[in-house]
Scaffold this motif. Sequence first.
Motif, PDB file in Angstrom:
ATOM      1  N   MET B 263       0.866  -1.176   0.000  1.00 19.86           N
ATOM      2  CA  MET B 263       0.000   0.000   0.000  1.00 19.86           C
ATOM      3  C   MET B 263       0.905   1.228   0.000  1.00 19.86           C
ATOM      4  O   MET B 263       1.794   1.337   0.835  1.00 19.86           O
ATOM      5  CB  MET B 263      -0.870  -0.025   1.254  1.00 19.86           C
ATOM      6  N   GLN B 264       0.697   2.144  -0.943  1.00 26.04           N
ATOM      7  CA  GLN B 264       1.603   3.293  -1.045  1.00 26.04           C
ATOM      8  C   GLN B 264       0.903   4.517  -1.636  1.00 26.04           C
ATOM      9  O   GLN B 264       0.304   4.446  -2.702  1.00 26.04           O
ATOM     10  CB  GLN B 264       2.809   2.925  -1.934  1.00 26.04           C
ATOM     11  N   PHE B 265       0.984   5.617  -0.884  1.00 25.15           N
ATOM     12  CA  PHE B 265       0.531   6.905  -1.424  1.00 25.15           C
ATOM     13  C   PHE B 265       1.593   7.463  -2.369  1.00 25.15           C
ATOM     14  O   PHE B 265       2.797   7.347  -2.106  1.00 25.15           O
ATOM     15  CB  PHE B 265       0.366   7.933  -0.301  1.00 25.15           C
ATOM     16  N   HIS B 266       1.140   8.091  -3.426  1.00 26.18           N
ATOM     17  CA  HIS B 266       2.016   8.868  -4.303  1.00 26.18           C
ATOM     18  C   HIS B 266       1.388  10.246  -4.479  1.00 26.18           C
ATOM     19  O   HIS B 266       0.177  10.337  -4.717  1.00 26.18           O
ATOM     20  CB  HIS B 266       2.150   8.197  -5.679  1.00 26.18           C
ATOM     21  N   LEU B 267       2.185  11.264  -4.320  1.00 25.44           N
ATOM     22  CA  LEU B 267       1.695  12.631  -4.503  1.00 25.44           C
ATOM     23  C   LEU B 267       2.416  13.216  -5.702  1.00 25.44           C
ATOM     24  O   LEU B 267       3.623  13.513  -5.635  1.00 25.44           O
ATOM     25  CB  LEU B 267       1.952  13.468  -3.234  1.00 25.44           C
ATOM     26  N   ILE B 268       1.677  13.355  -6.770  1.00 27.45           N
ATOM     27  CA  ILE B 268       2.311  13.723  -8.043  1.00 27.45           C
ATOM     28  C   ILE B 268       2.106  15.211  -8.315  1.00 27.45           C
ATOM     29  O   ILE B 268       0.979  15.705  -8.335  1.00 27.45           O
ATOM     30  CB  ILE B 268       1.733  12.855  -9.178  1.00 27.45           C
ATOM     31  N   SER B 269       3.202  15.882  -8.467  1.00 22.36           N
ATOM     32  CA  SER B 269       3.167  17.322  -8.696  1.00 22.36           C
ATOM     33  C   SER B 269       3.078  17.598 -10.200  1.00 22.36           C
ATOM     34  O   SER B 269       3.926  17.142 -10.971  1.00 22.36           O
ATOM     35  CB  SER B 269       4.448  17.937  -8.110  1.00 22.36           C
ATOM     36  N   CYS B 270       2.035  18.333 -10.597  1.00 17.39           N
ATOM     37  CA  CYS B 270       1.825  18.621 -12.024  1.00 17.39           C
ATOM     38  C   CYS B 270       2.001  20.122 -12.250  1.00 17.39           C
ATOM     39  O   CYS B 270       1.364  20.928 -11.567  1.00 17.39           O
ATOM     40  CB  CYS B 270       0.422  18.197 -12.453  1.00 17.39           C
ATOM     41  N   LYS B 271       2.809  20.476 -13.210  1.00 16.25           N
ATOM     42  CA  LYS B 271       3.186  21.895 -13.329  1.00 16.25           C
ATOM     43  C   LYS B 271       2.004  22.797 -13.668  1.00 16.25           C
ATOM     44  O   LYS B 271       2.001  23.980 -13.347  1.00 16.25           O
ATOM     45  CB  LYS B 271       4.316  22.060 -14.347  1.00 16.25           C
ATOM     46  N   ILE B 363       5.959  13.058   3.280  1.00 19.66           N
ATOM     47  CA  ILE B 363       5.580  11.719   3.726  1.00 19.66           C
ATOM     48  C   ILE B 363       4.193  11.782   4.359  1.00 19.66           C
ATOM     49  O   ILE B 363       4.032  12.378   5.436  1.00 19.66           O
ATOM     50  CB  ILE B 363       6.593  11.163   4.756  1.00 19.66           C
ATOM     51  N   PRO B 364       3.198  11.191   3.736  1.00 19.76           N
ATOM     52  CA  PRO B 364       1.867  11.168   4.368  1.00 19.76           C
ATOM     53  C   PRO B 364       1.939  10.398   5.696  1.00 19.76           C
ATOM     54  O   PRO B 364       2.646   9.389   5.793  1.00 19.76           O
ATOM     55  CB  PRO B 364       0.998  10.414   3.355  1.00 19.76           C
ATOM     56  N   ASN B 366       1.178   7.844   8.691  1.00 18.48           N
ATOM     57  CA  ASN B 366       0.678   6.460   8.631  1.00 18.48           C
ATOM     58  C   ASN B 366      -0.832   6.385   8.802  1.00 18.48           C
ATOM     59  O   ASN B 366      -1.507   5.586   8.165  1.00 18.48           O
ATOM     60  CB  ASN B 366       1.330   5.625   9.736  1.00 18.48           C
ATOM     61  N   ILE B 367      -1.362   7.251   9.683  1.00 18.49           N
ATOM     62  CA  ILE B 367      -2.787   7.156   9.993  1.00 18.49           C
ATOM     63  C   ILE B 367      -3.635   7.511   8.770  1.00 18.49           C
ATOM     64  O   ILE B 367      -4.784   7.077   8.646  1.00 18.49           O
ATOM     65  CB  ILE B 367      -3.146   8.042  11.213  1.00 18.49           C
ATOM     66  N   ALA B 368      -3.040   8.279   7.840  1.00 16.56           N
ATOM     67  CA  ALA B 368      -3.778   8.631   6.624  1.00 16.56           C
ATOM     68  C   ALA B 368      -4.090   7.378   5.801  1.00 16.56           C
ATOM     69  O   ALA B 368      -5.083   7.342   5.067  1.00 16.56           O
ATOM     70  CB  ALA B 368      -2.979   9.627   5.791  1.00 16.56           C
ATOM     71  N   TYR B 369      -3.268   6.356   5.932  1.00 17.16           N
ATOM     72  CA  TYR B 369      -3.547   5.098   5.218  1.00 17.16           C
ATOM     73  C   TYR B 369      -4.793   4.435   5.781  1.00 17.16           C
ATOM     74  O   TYR B 369      -5.619   3.898   5.043  1.00 17.16           O
ATOM     75  CB  TYR B 369      -2.343   4.159   5.310  1.00 17.16           C
ATOM     76  N   ALA B 370      -4.911   4.461   7.115  1.00 15.80           N
ATOM     77  CA  ALA B 370      -6.118   3.882   7.737  1.00 15.80           C
ATOM     78  C   ALA B 370      -7.339   4.698   7.352  1.00 15.80           C
ATOM     79  O   ALA B 370      -8.408   4.150   7.033  1.00 15.80           O
ATOM     80  CB  ALA B 370      -5.953   3.846   9.256  1.00 15.80           C
TER      81      ALA B 370
END
Lengths: 424, 530
Positions: B263-271, B363-364, B366-370
């Motif tokens: 399980m992994q968050f990705h935060l993608i920055s778009c110009k 880094i998000p 951990n609780i954000a995953y729950a």
Amino acid sequence: MPFEDYEDTIKKCLRCSLCKWIPQIQIKSQKYASICPSIDYYNYHTYSGGGKIILALSIYLNRLEPSEDLADIVYKCSTCGGCAISCKYLNKLEPLEIIYELRELLVEKGIGPMPKQKLYAEYAMEKHNPYNEPPEQRMDWVSEDIKISKNAKIAYFVGCTSSYRRKEIAKATAKILNKAGVEFQLLGSDEWCCGSPLLRTGMKKEALELMNHNLDLIESLGIEEVVFSCAGCYSTFKAHYPRYRKYNFKVTHTSELFNRLIDEGKLKLKENLKIKVTYHDPCHLGRDSEPYPEWNGKMVEVMPLISIPVPPKPLRRGTNGTYEPPRNVLKKIPGIDFVEMERIKEYSYCCGAGGGVKAQYPDFALFAAKNRIDEAESTGAESLISACPFCATNLKDAIDDSGSKLKFYDLSELLLKSLEDKEE
Amino acid sequence: MKIDKKILNEIQDIVGKENATDNEVILESYTYNWCVEFINVMEGKDPIPFWHKPIAVVLPSTTEEVQKFVKLCNKYHLKFKAQSTGLGPWNQPSEDDVIVVDLRRMNKIVKIDPKNMYCVVEPYVTGAQLQAELLKYGLNCHMPGAGPQVSPLASSTSMCGPGFTSSSTGFSGRNVLGTEWVLPTGEILRLGSLSLKENSDWFHGDGPGPSLRGIMRGFIGTKSGLGIFTRVAIKLFPFPCNIKQLEIKNIIPNYDFDIPNYMQFHLISCKNYETLELAFDRIEKEGITFMCFHTSTYGLHTIFSNTQEELMNRAVASPRIKNPLVVLITANTKREFEYKEKVLKTAIEELKVKDVVATGKYIPPNIAYAEALRSALGMHGFLATGAFQSTHGSMDTSRLCRVLMERNLPLKKEYIDKGLIGNDEGKGNWSTSYEHGHFYHIETPTMYDQTKVESVEGFVEYLDRCNKLDLVEHLGIPFFIEGDKMHDWYGPQCSNYHIWLRKIKTKFDPNFVADSGFYISPEKEENKTT
């Protein structure tokens, strides 16, 4: 008008209903998802923490007048504070404090408290216990085999319920202290009701009178530490008294003391018991024993429409309740298989007795306790353990009424069994 | 008006004495809701959160009780308004002399069919309750952005219901199967396979014959304006990772969570918004995400904060992420996870965008995953000012989402500059893919302060201009086109749909007993057609 302190927040209830449930990420089943006995029993939104905030705002805005109907709703709440814990997971509202304010307002207007609560308050003021028992019989539970040390620096504040109704808890506590070699004194008939039942039903003035007597007495005796087996007395001393008067002695719940005594090797535990147990967090030992944080800052607008407290304002969220000591004691008793219920610690489900409910609305109190008994049974435990004589009364009533096979023990009773020479 | 005691007694005969009341104090608590303050402003009244007081509140426990009650309303020409978990102004009576039907006692999970992947619920089962039970079967349900404390039935039958997991779970209205519906006449209508003469069951939501699902809810639902939904079957999904419970550690507010394997968050920055649109389409065509949504940088800080102070700290201390696309990858096996991660990485490289989580800059918690697994991110939106509401609300293409964001930016900034709404730099949008890019959703959450008159009034003015913008610029049908006034404004400019909506209302509710403040009122007598 009351509520000034909460003016900003009572206008910000979202009616989101988070106050009806344990924190959302803690929900493990449909059956044990609720945190509020009042909404569980009475169902109308009015009975929830959020419902009471709406009523407070209505009064504040002169839409609603204090009335007997209002009192009947406001007092059908065990003031367990579960709503406040769930609300403050993300918000800053104080539903429990609003409920207290509503009750004080009702008392001020001569509408509250409810008749039976009024009666026990009168007894508490006259006889110094809400049970209308003779003050001189407060120490009748003390048997010859219990050693009291008159000038000890530690006092055992027995509380009215253990003194008159749940004497087995007082006896077990005293015997354990004797076995550990802890010298303690009793306050005897000079021990007055701590005021908890009055404070929680809006009779603050009278409660503070009782508080002042107890603090004057303890301070005059030079006592350094006061030990409580009653969660209600403990939270009243620890969390509520300091809001009105500071004191210099230490307050300790027996679960904390027992845990310490075991760690210090002063209590030799034997493998007398082979039972599976679960533990009920009394609200007053858990979330309500957290002291009210002091804050003397100011709100600073950091962006348009966004003001934050500077310095940060700590919220009373149940974080610092007494949760681990009773669990640690249970885990240290040989032969005990300890299992948790789903609703524990800061989001524990109330037994339903507090806030004047057991006296005025016994059917509601029994309903909540049966709900808790059902949850305890679902763990497969044979015994339910707690650490409050008032919870003990209500939970035992529910066990009897529901025909449950669960056995109930106060933590002190169970611990004493493991210290005795005979097997259960 | 007070309810006639004889009628109240008749209602109590149906639901039990303690389950119907005209107690003034109880009624008062049913006059309040979130956002009512701006509804009042729209009606030219003071911005207070109290609206019309009902004449009674009723708590039925079965479909039969609901049916008998509705028939009684027809007999005495009394209006009703039903609510489930009750969040939002749509749950309030929109006029005086209405009876509130609080469906709290209808709280059963009627059925979980793991093999056919659907469940049947009553109105007061919450999303969190349902998910907790579904987890025991390794299944999941869609939950709307409002959070896990609200009713899946209400969201499915009577609202729109986009949510944070929409990229993989669609939206509430999309997942409705068999439905039990008490019409305003008191008749019970069973939709889909539930209406079969033999072996009826809940597995299918429509037909044979013309679709009634569109009449039941259409885009945004009727909010009890066409009766009361008592049970609904909902399509389920596999739970996205291998856990049987959310095990939360520590004491509030320091909750912690062991992130499940894979399980992994990705935060993608778009110009810019153009890149965001490309990223949405490119990533979603792979069908690998559990969540795939856009929020502003400020919105991102909000969903990862639990207090105002934490939010402010994040806003100051965190790196700036341009037009973030939030992607949550989940998998049940290592191989599946590695595949999805590899595909995402390839897409990111092709798009020439940056994943700020991979760079270690953000880094998000951990609780954000729950909270992501429980769909509990939405309530964070209230942290900043205490209130927010969305404007716009389209369900369309990623291109339209981009155009809407671009067109709305100067308008929102205008109101931010006036200090009337919260400052999200005008970029406070929330957009998600539905079903891996099958279509897209856009709304613009807007923070305001419900305790400040000028802020509430400012929000209402901004909302009105958003609605007009949608019409003029062809940006889709917004959420808040509800009630007669709005339909009569929008209808003539959109195929005169309001005329047809009125015909439906007239046919289904001949005695006009279902409160239609958030739907549409029947045809006037002189305009009535057969």
